[in-house]
Design a protein around this motif. Structure first.
Motif, short mmCIF file in Angstrom:
data_model
loop_
_atom_site.label_atom_id
_atom_site.label_comp_id
_atom_site.label_asym_id
_atom_site.label_seq_id
_atom_site.Cartn_x
_atom_site.Cartn_y
_atom_site.Cartn_z
N GLU A 37 0.82 -1.20 0.00
CA GLU A 37 0.00 0.00 0.00
C GLU A 37 0.86 1.26 0.00
OE1 GLU A 37 -3.95 1.84 1.93
OE2 GLU A 37 -3.57 -0.30 1.83
N PHE A 38 1.94 1.23 0.74
CA PHE A 38 2.90 2.34 0.78
C PHE A 38 3.43 2.62 -0.63
CE2 PHE A 38 7.21 3.97 1.35
CZ PHE A 38 7.06 4.92 2.35
N GLN A 39 3.87 1.57 -1.31
CA GLN A 39 4.39 1.70 -2.67
C GLN A 39 3.32 2.22 -3.64
OE1 GLN A 39 7.54 1.25 -3.54
NE2 GLN A 39 7.15 1.78 -5.66
N LEU A 40 2.10 1.72 -3.53
CA LEU A 40 1.01 2.15 -4.40
C LEU A 40 0.72 3.64 -4.22
CD1 LEU A 40 -1.29 1.40 -6.39
CD2 LEU A 40 -2.70 0.99 -4.38
N LEU A 41 0.66 4.09 -2.97
CA LEU A 41 0.39 5.51 -2.72
C LEU A 41 1.52 6.40 -3.23
CD1 LEU A 41 -1.21 5.37 0.83
CD2 LEU A 41 -2.35 5.90 -1.32
N LEU A 46 3.25 10.24 -7.42
CA LEU A 46 4.20 10.63 -8.48
C LEU A 46 3.51 10.79 -9.84
CD1 LEU A 46 7.36 8.49 -7.71
CD2 LEU A 46 7.31 10.95 -8.04
N ARG A 47 2.69 9.80 -10.22
CA ARG A 47 2.06 9.80 -11.54
C ARG A 47 0.87 10.74 -11.65
NH1 ARG A 47 -0.12 4.68 -12.42
NH2 ARG A 47 0.80 3.89 -10.54
N GLU A 48 -0.03 10.67 -10.65
CA GLU A 48 -1.31 11.37 -10.75
C GLU A 48 -1.38 12.65 -9.94
OE1 GLU A 48 -4.13 8.46 -9.48
OE2 GLU A 48 -3.31 6.92 -10.81
N GLY A 49 -0.34 12.93 -9.16
CA GLY A 49 -0.37 14.13 -8.33
C GLY A 49 -1.25 13.98 -7.10
N LEU A 50 -1.43 12.75 -6.63
CA LEU A 50 -2.23 12.50 -5.44
C LEU A 50 -1.60 13.18 -4.22
CD1 LEU A 50 -4.62 10.86 -4.15
CD2 LEU A 50 -2.93 9.06 -3.72
N VAL A 51 -2.38 13.96 -3.50
CA VAL A 51 -1.89 14.65 -2.30
C VAL A 51 -1.94 13.66 -1.13
CG1 VAL A 51 -2.28 16.54 -0.71
CG2 VAL A 51 -2.63 16.89 -3.15
N LEU A 52 -0.82 13.53 -0.45
CA LEU A 52 -0.70 12.62 0.67
C LEU A 52 -0.44 13.39 1.96
CD1 LEU A 52 1.68 9.93 -0.86
CD2 LEU A 52 -0.80 9.80 -0.64
N HIS A 71 9.73 13.47 -6.24
CA HIS A 71 10.92 12.71 -6.60
C HIS A 71 11.20 11.68 -5.52
CE1 HIS A 71 14.81 11.85 -8.39
NE2 HIS A 71 15.37 12.00 -7.21
N THR A 72 11.64 10.50 -5.94
CA THR A 72 12.07 9.48 -4.99
C THR A 72 13.51 9.09 -5.31
OG1 THR A 72 11.28 7.65 -6.34
CG2 THR A 72 9.75 8.52 -4.72
N ASP A 73 14.28 8.81 -4.29
CA ASP A 73 15.65 8.33 -4.46
C ASP A 73 15.79 7.04 -3.66
OD1 ASP A 73 18.31 7.86 -4.77
OD2 ASP A 73 18.99 9.77 -3.95
N PRO A 74 15.62 5.89 -4.34
CA PRO A 74 15.66 4.61 -3.62
C PRO A 74 17.03 4.31 -3.01
CG PRO A 74 15.15 4.28 -5.96
CD PRO A 74 15.32 5.74 -5.75
N ASN A 75 18.10 4.86 -3.59
CA ASN A 75 19.44 4.58 -3.06
C ASN A 75 19.64 5.20 -1.69
OD1 ASN A 75 20.19 3.13 -5.34
ND2 ASN A 75 20.81 4.97 -6.40
N SER A 76 19.17 6.43 -1.51
CA SER A 76 19.35 7.10 -0.22
C SER A 76 18.11 6.97 0.66
CB SER A 76 19.67 8.58 -0.44
OG SER A 76 18.55 9.24 -1.01
N GLY A 77 17.00 6.49 0.09
CA GLY A 77 15.78 6.33 0.87
C GLY A 77 15.11 7.65 1.20
#
Length: 100
Positions: A37-41, A46-52, A71-77
């Motif tokens: 669920e975390f990944q989906l949100l 990112l894609r749809e501009g969903l406000v979290l 933006h997400t940076d999986p290397n640095s988390g």
């Protein structure tokens, strides 16, 4: 004679109890469903501009941030979140909950 077991908290010496009380809270248990669920949100933001609404831990307690993931940076988390006040960077390890 029946053996009696003391609760572990009573066996700990007082000085160790004080030290344990100052330790940060343990990270919440994150099961597979929570991580999906975390990944989906994150992807929807990112894609749809969903406000979290992102609730994260800090040294002084909990911080709530409302915005879109830019933006997400999986290397640095790290995540970059666009809020009304500007861009904030949040470490994924500090995130306690994501809400829509």
């Amino acid at each position: 004679m029946k053996q009696f077991q003391f609760p572990r908290s009573r066996i700990i010496p007082p000085e160790s109890r004080k030290t344990a009380a100052t330790l940060p809270e343990a990270e919440p248990v994150r099961d597979e469903h929570y991580l999906q669920e975390f990944q989906l949100l994150l992807e929807r933001s990112l894609r749809e501009g969903l406000v979290l609404r992102i609730i994260s831990a800090s040294g002084s307690g909990k911080i709530t941030t409302t915005g879109m993931i830019t933006h997400t940076d999986p290397n640095s988390g790290r995540l970059q979140v666009q809020t009304l006040e500007g861009t904030r960077t949040i470490h994924t390890a500090n995130i306690l909950d994501l809400l829509t």
